[in-house]
Write an enzyme that holds these catalytic residues in place. Structure first.
Site, PDB file in Angstrom:
ATOM      1  N   HIS A 132       0.845  -1.193   0.000  1.00  0.00           N
ATOM      2  CA  HIS A 132       0.000   0.000   0.000  1.00  0.00           C
ATOM      3  C   HIS A 132       0.874   1.234   0.000  1.00  0.00           C
ATOM      4  CE1 HIS A 132       1.062  -0.690   4.205  1.00  0.00           C
ATOM      5  NE2 HIS A 132       0.992   0.627   4.327  1.00  0.00           N
ATOM      6  N   ALA A 133       0.283   2.354  -0.342  1.00  0.00           N
ATOM      7  CA  ALA A 133       0.928   3.662  -0.229  1.00  0.00           C
ATOM      8  C   ALA A 133      -0.159   4.648   0.183  1.00  0.00           C
ATOM      9  CB  ALA A 133       1.593   4.055  -1.543  1.00  0.00           C
TER      10      ALA A 133
END
Length: 699
Positions: free
Chosen positions: A614-615
């Protein structure tokens, strides 16, 4: 004045409420008559100065009835008269501040004269102070003509000074000209840090941080800045450390400008290391500091698990306000992790009030504390725990406003079953909130502690201490109705919530669940059609509580089975491809996920054999989405405890809460090793989905 009279006067000046003479006699271990004599002596002294005297409030005690401004004026006048001898805690604070900030050498024999105490008293003060410093790995040493000083890491010394000052001096009253009253400890602080310097830093802060509206954080940043200034004036500096300063965001520019103004205003010579140090501290304390993906997943896992634990432990239905609780709690925990990792803990001035008024919630959070400490590898103070409890307490208050209370009650009667049933019936008739769960005879009182009841009604006096008890007649009269009502009001904290709501959200979710169990999975269009149907029939639902589940977003094309790769970077690229192809994310998001792991390490490995790539949403997320990759051969991500990874999820979140249900299911998977092993053993998409959605299908 006698020393006892001075101490009595200090006690009354520090209390906004009356104190009974009996309590004062216990405090000072003297008779009530002696207390009355001390009050007369104090009043003679106060009258001589033209100040307000001690008054007796009938039925409550004695006090000095003045405004906070007048109280501060009285303290000021009494200090000038030289009558305030310091107690041991106050002497220790003065010694600590003198070692930390005094511009001249500090000698203990001079402190004896200043405090008007003996050498043995100072020696005992120093013994306690040295013991207190031990937990910070700081020593107090005597350097001959240079006097006494701290010896230890400068970073530890500054953290210790911050920790002690914020505990000993009410931080809410830190800016005296704004809040009025000065405490004795605040007066001691002014011996070493002047009011003019305090107000100067506040003014500089206000001119640079217009958007920072949280007064508590503001005061703590100002306090840390003052400690930084005064330690630099003593030529005490931080060693070379990589503070991990961020890029020049708007917040970062504000902070740098603020520090530059401080340096100019106080005419300081400051190294780059010191500037970075203060920047790091301010960023850690700043509630508006930018989000980072490093703590993002841990914050969510902690939040979800903590919410579930507190609800299970207290029995309070927090899930009724899950959305609001999750959002506020997550934001706080995310910030808390960043602060704790930098060694900064925020002091809560209403800690004792939270512990007293919301003891059940506070205790539940306290019980979960070791789990949080294990994840973030840092110790958590009572103040930090109380801040977490506040989020639950706020939601609990909202729940109470929307709810009625129910008390599970026990009736104890020694007049026979008929009389017992009569009392129970009368209680139910007059008090709908009373739920009689059992009726027992007086011989069976030993079982009370084993029963799940809140209150006990008895027709005779019985010896119990576990539950609140009221003795009433079997026949309830008008007088007893008043007494019982007061009993219920006095024990309102034992009431259980009964949610009163006209929302049909639960019905909505149950319909969706029923259809899903028939293997006819809902999609987003189905949700919208059902919402319209409910609305057209006048049935209210809370849209915030209707969130997609894992099965709603993870379709067949988002499940990649038995792919092969020899690197974690390539694994992230493979798992993100379905989302990239559908425009759910951009290539920038894929790059951000990989770059973040390279910079901060394998933090995305969140469970045994499992990673969650994820970011941040702003890195390239167009809509909520999730995909999953099952690797044929596991890949090393660099996490010694959890490697190798065989299952990689890619989550694209648009904000911090719309994916709450998805995160809850992933947390459930982390905690269910058997189901995780099953997922790794299957080869078909259908089998994989069946096992992955197993927990949902059981609902």
């Amino acid at each position: 004045m006698r020393v006892r009279t001075i101490m009595l006067l200090k006690k009354l000046l520090s209390s906004p409420y009356p104190i009974s003479t009996k309590s004062l006699s216990n405090m000072f271990n003297v008779s009530i008559r002696t207390i009355h004599n001390s009050i007369m002596e104090a009043n003679d002294y106060l009258a001589g100065l033209g100040l307000e005297t001690i008054k007796n409030v009938r039925g409550k005690g004695v006090c000095i009835r003045v405004s906070t401004k007048e109280r501060s004026h009285m303290i000021e006048n009494i200090f000038k008269d030289g009558y305030f001898f310091l107690e041991k805690e106050e002497r220790e604070l003065d010694l600590l501040l003198s070692f930390g900030f005094s511009g001249s050498p500090v000698f203990l024999n001079k402190k004896e004269n200043e405090f008007s105490v003996s050498k043995s008293t100072i020696d005992e003060d120093m013994r306690r102070l040295r013991k207190q410093m031990g937990k910070y790995n700081i020593e107090i040493v005597s350097n001959g003509k240079k006097g006494c000083a701290f010896e230890g890491s400068e970073r530890s010394i500054r953290t210790m000074l911050f920790d002690v000052i914020k505990k000993e001096i009410e931080i809410v009253n830190f800016q005296s000209d704004f809040f009025g009253q000065l405490s004795i400890n605040r007066k001691i602080l002014n011996n070493y840090i002047s009011d003019s310097d305090i107000n100067k830093v506040f003014d500089i802060f206000d001119s640079h941080f217009d958007t920072m509206g949280d007064e508590l954080y503001k005061k703590q940043i100002v306090l840390f800045t003052l400690i930084w200034i005064y330690r630099l004036k003593k030529k005490e500096t931080i060693g070379l450390i990589n503070w991990g300063i961020m890029d020049d965001t708007d917040e970062e520019v504000d902070t740098k400008d603020y520090i530059a103004s401080i340096i100019d205003a106080f005419n300081l010579e400051v190294s780059i290391i010191e500037k970075e140090y203060l920047t790091f501290i301010i960023t850690s304390l700043n509630t508006d500091s930018p989000d980072t993906s490093v703590n993002w997943v841990n914050s969510q896992i902690i939040t979800i698990n903590l919410m579930q634990f507190v609800e299970e432990t207290t029995g309070i239905p927090f899930h009724k306000k899950e959305e609001a609780l999750y959002e506020s709690l997550f934001e706080h925990i995310h910030l808390m992790i960043a602060r704790l990792k930098s060694g900064v803990q925020v002091f809560n001035p209403i800690l004792e009030s939270i512990k007293k008024n919301y003891s059940e919630i506070y205790t539940a959070v306290q019980q979960y504390k070791p789990n949080i400490e294990a994840v973030i590898d840092a110790k958590i103070s009572e103040s930090e725990i109380s801040f977490l409890a506040i989020h639950f307490s706020t939601i609990y208050t909202y729940l109470r406003e929307e709810s009625s209370l129910s008390y599970k009650c026990l009736v104890v009667c020694n007049h026979g079953i008929a009389t017992s049933n009569l009392l129970a019936a009368n209680l139910k008739k007059n008090f709908p909130e009373v739920d009689i769960v059992a009726v027992i005879g007086s011989r069976d009182v030993s079982v009370i502690e084993k029963l799940d009841v809140d209150l006990v009604f008895s027709t005779s006096s019985i010896d119990i201490s576990e539950k609140p008890l009221i003795v009433v007649d079997p026949i309830i009269t008008e007088d007893s109705l008043i007494i019982i009502k007061e009993f219920l009001d006095d024990n309102i904290q034992f009431g259980r919530l009964k949610i009163n709501t006209d929302s049909y959200t639960n019905l909505f979710n149950e319909i969706v669940s029923l259809i899903d169990k028939r293997q006819s999975f809902f999609n987003e269009d189905d949700y919208k059609k059902l919402q319209t149907l409910f609305k057209s029939n006048g049935l209210k639902i809370n849209l915030e509580e209707i969130q997609p589940m894992l099965k709603d977003k993870l379709n067949d094309s988002h499940i990649i089975m038995n792919a092969t790769t020899d690197s974690w970077e390539n694994a992230i690229e493979i798992v993100s491809k379905p989302l990239l192809d559908e425009g759910i994310i951009t290539q920038d998001y894929v790059n951000a996920m990989i770059d973040s792991v390279k910079e901060h390490g394998p933090y995305i490995v969140i469970g045994k054999n499992l990673a969650l790539a994820h970011a941040r949403p702003e890195d390239g997320v167009n809509e909520l989405g999730i995909s999953v990759l099952k690797l044929k051969e596991p890949v090393e991500f660099g996490n010694e405890e959890m490697d190798p990874v065989s299952l990689v999820f890619c989550l694209a979140a648009t904000d911090s809460y719309s994916h709450l249900n998805i995160m809850k299911e992933l947390v459930s998977l982390i905690n269910d090793e058997d189901r995780l092993d099953k997922l790794l053993s299957v080869d078909s998409t259908e089998e994989f989905k069946h096992i992955l959605f197993e927990s949902e299908l059981k609902k």
